[in-house]
Design a protein around this motif. Structure first.
Motif, PDB file in Angstrom:
ATOM      1  N   VAL A  78       2.806  12.706   6.235  1.00 39.55           N
ATOM      2  CA  VAL A  78       3.440  11.392   6.297  1.00 39.55           C
ATOM      3  C   VAL A  78       3.303  10.772   4.913  1.00 39.55           C
ATOM      4  O   VAL A  78       2.196  10.722   4.370  1.00 39.55           O
ATOM      5  CB  VAL A  78       2.756  10.496   7.351  1.00 39.55           C
ATOM      6  N   VAL A  79       4.411  10.312   4.335  1.00 44.24           N
ATOM      7  CA  VAL A  79       4.402   9.810   2.962  1.00 44.24           C
ATOM      8  C   VAL A  79       4.909   8.374   2.915  1.00 44.24           C
ATOM      9  O   VAL A  79       5.970   8.060   3.464  1.00 44.24           O
ATOM     10  CB  VAL A  79       5.281  10.697   2.044  1.00 44.24           C
ATOM     11  N   ASP A  80       4.137   7.518   2.254  1.00 45.24           N
ATOM     12  CA  ASP A  80       4.559   6.153   1.938  1.00 45.24           C
ATOM     13  C   ASP A  80       4.380   6.015   0.429  1.00 45.24           C
ATOM     14  O   ASP A  80       3.273   5.809  -0.053  1.00 45.24           O
ATOM     15  CB  ASP A  80       3.713   5.129   2.686  1.00 45.24           C
ATOM     16  N   ALA A  81       5.463   6.155  -0.323  1.00 40.19           N
ATOM     17  CA  ALA A  81       5.408   6.108  -1.789  1.00 40.19           C
ATOM     18  C   ALA A  81       6.241   4.958  -2.330  1.00 40.19           C
ATOM     19  O   ALA A  81       6.807   5.048  -3.413  1.00 40.19           O
ATOM     20  CB  ALA A  81       5.884   7.438  -2.370  1.00 40.19           C
ATOM     21  N   SER A  82       6.330   3.873  -1.560  1.00 42.53           N
ATOM     22  CA  SER A  82       7.141   2.736  -1.979  1.00 42.53           C
ATOM     23  C   SER A  82       6.425   1.433  -1.678  1.00 42.53           C
ATOM     24  O   SER A  82       5.731   1.316  -0.660  1.00 42.53           O
ATOM     25  CB  SER A  82       8.484   2.755  -1.254  1.00 42.53           C
TER      26      SER A  82
ATOM     27  N   PRO B 174       0.823  -1.221   0.000  1.00 45.00           N
ATOM     28  CA  PRO B 174       0.000   0.000   0.000  1.00 45.00           C
ATOM     29  C   PRO B 174       0.853   1.266   0.000  1.00 45.00           C
ATOM     30  O   PRO B 174       1.934   1.305   0.597  1.00 45.00           O
ATOM     31  CB  PRO B 174      -0.805  -0.114   1.297  1.00 45.00           C
ATOM     32  N   GLN B 175       0.330   2.285  -0.665  1.00 45.83           N
ATOM     33  CA  GLN B 175       1.001   3.578  -0.709  1.00 45.83           C
ATOM     34  C   GLN B 175      -0.026   4.680  -0.429  1.00 45.83           C
ATOM     35  O   GLN B 175      -1.224   4.483  -0.629  1.00 45.83           O
ATOM     36  CB  GLN B 175       1.619   3.825  -2.086  1.00 45.83           C
ATOM     37  N   GLY B 176       0.455   5.832   0.003  1.00 42.34           N
ATOM     38  CA  GLY B 176      -0.447   6.956   0.232  1.00 42.34           C
ATOM     39  C   GLY B 176       0.222   8.051   1.027  1.00 42.34           C
ATOM     40  O   GLY B 176       1.407   7.975   1.360  1.00 42.34           O
ATOM     41  N   THR B 177      -0.574   9.068   1.347  1.00 43.98           N
ATOM     42  CA  THR B 177      -0.099  10.183   2.165  1.00 43.98           C
ATOM     43  C   THR B 177      -1.109  10.448   3.267  1.00 43.98           C
ATOM     44  O   THR B 177      -2.288  10.123   3.146  1.00 43.98           O
ATOM     45  CB  THR B 177       0.080  11.480   1.347  1.00 43.98           C
ATOM     46  N   LEU B 178      -0.641  11.032   4.333  1.00 43.42           N
ATOM     47  CA  LEU B 178      -1.482  11.427   5.460  1.00 43.42           C
ATOM     48  C   LEU B 178      -1.066  12.838   5.839  1.00 43.42           C
ATOM     49  O   LEU B 178       0.080  13.068   6.224  1.00 43.42           O
ATOM     50  CB  LEU B 178      -1.266  10.456   6.626  1.00 43.42           C
TER      51      LEU B 178
END
Length: 197
Positions: A176-180, A101-105
């Motif tokens: 908060v970034v999860d782009a991987s 999963p990827q996304g931003t908060l």
């Protein structure tokens, strides 16, 4: 934009202890089951096995504070507002959604305080993946990134501090970034603290 002594203070939960994402806007699917309940990472042994210098195969402590924290690898949400002190029984300790999963908060906007005194700062606990380009926590001031922190390819969160003395009185957000989706493609965050509150 919230400001000290203002009736429009942000309602953002900076430590996630309400068991939900009040005051945060999420994109993508990385934050669908957040925040995470308890030290979920210690309940599993999937960290590469013996010979992996990062963990040697055992569970790793997240070093969170309180009941809840953000961990985009994790899959152990709470029950909800009605019973936020308990984990959702549908998800066993150690459950994971993985790195896919990827996304931003992104938090609600707030005004950086401190009254111009030296030493105004924001601190947080940050862990998880260690690629500062794809999994990180950043401070936006007037919409522009001015500070960034990432993990150390370890679930254990460590304290990071940003000096914001130069930005007192300006509008800011935490993102908060999860782009991987690769190995260690996740981010852990907890206990965001402002020196002026």
């Amino acid at each position: 934009v919230g400001a000290p002594s203002s009736s429009v203070l942000p309602t953002t939960t900076w430590d996630f202890e309400t068991g939900d994402l009040v005051g945060w806007t999420a994109t993508g699917d990385a934050f669908d089951y957040q925040p995470t309940y308890g030290d979920n990472t210690i309940a599993r042994e999937i960290y590469g096995g013996f010979g992996d210098s990062r963990s040697h195969g055992g569970g790793l402590r997240a070093r969170h504070r309180g009941r809840y924290w953000i961990g985009t690898f994790e899959l152990r949400p709470g029950i909800g507002a009605s019973a936020y002190t308990e984990p959702n029984p549908a998800y066993a300790a150690g459950s994971a959604q993985g790195d896919a999963p990827q996304g931003t908060l992104t938090s609600q906007p707030f005004v950086i305080g401190g009254g111009g005194e030296p030493g105004a700062h924001i601190s947080a606990l940050v862990g998880g993946g260690c690629d500062h380009l794809t999994e990180y926590v950043e401070l936006l001031v007037d919409g522009f990134a001015v500070a960034r922190a990432t993990g150390e390819c370890s679930e254990a969160m460590r304290n990071i501090t940003w000096d914001v003395s130069d930005y007192v009185g300006r509008a800011a957000q935490v993102r908060v970034v999860d782009a991987s989706s690769s190995i260690w493609g996740h981010i852990n965050v907890d206990h965001i603290v402002f020196s002026w509150y």
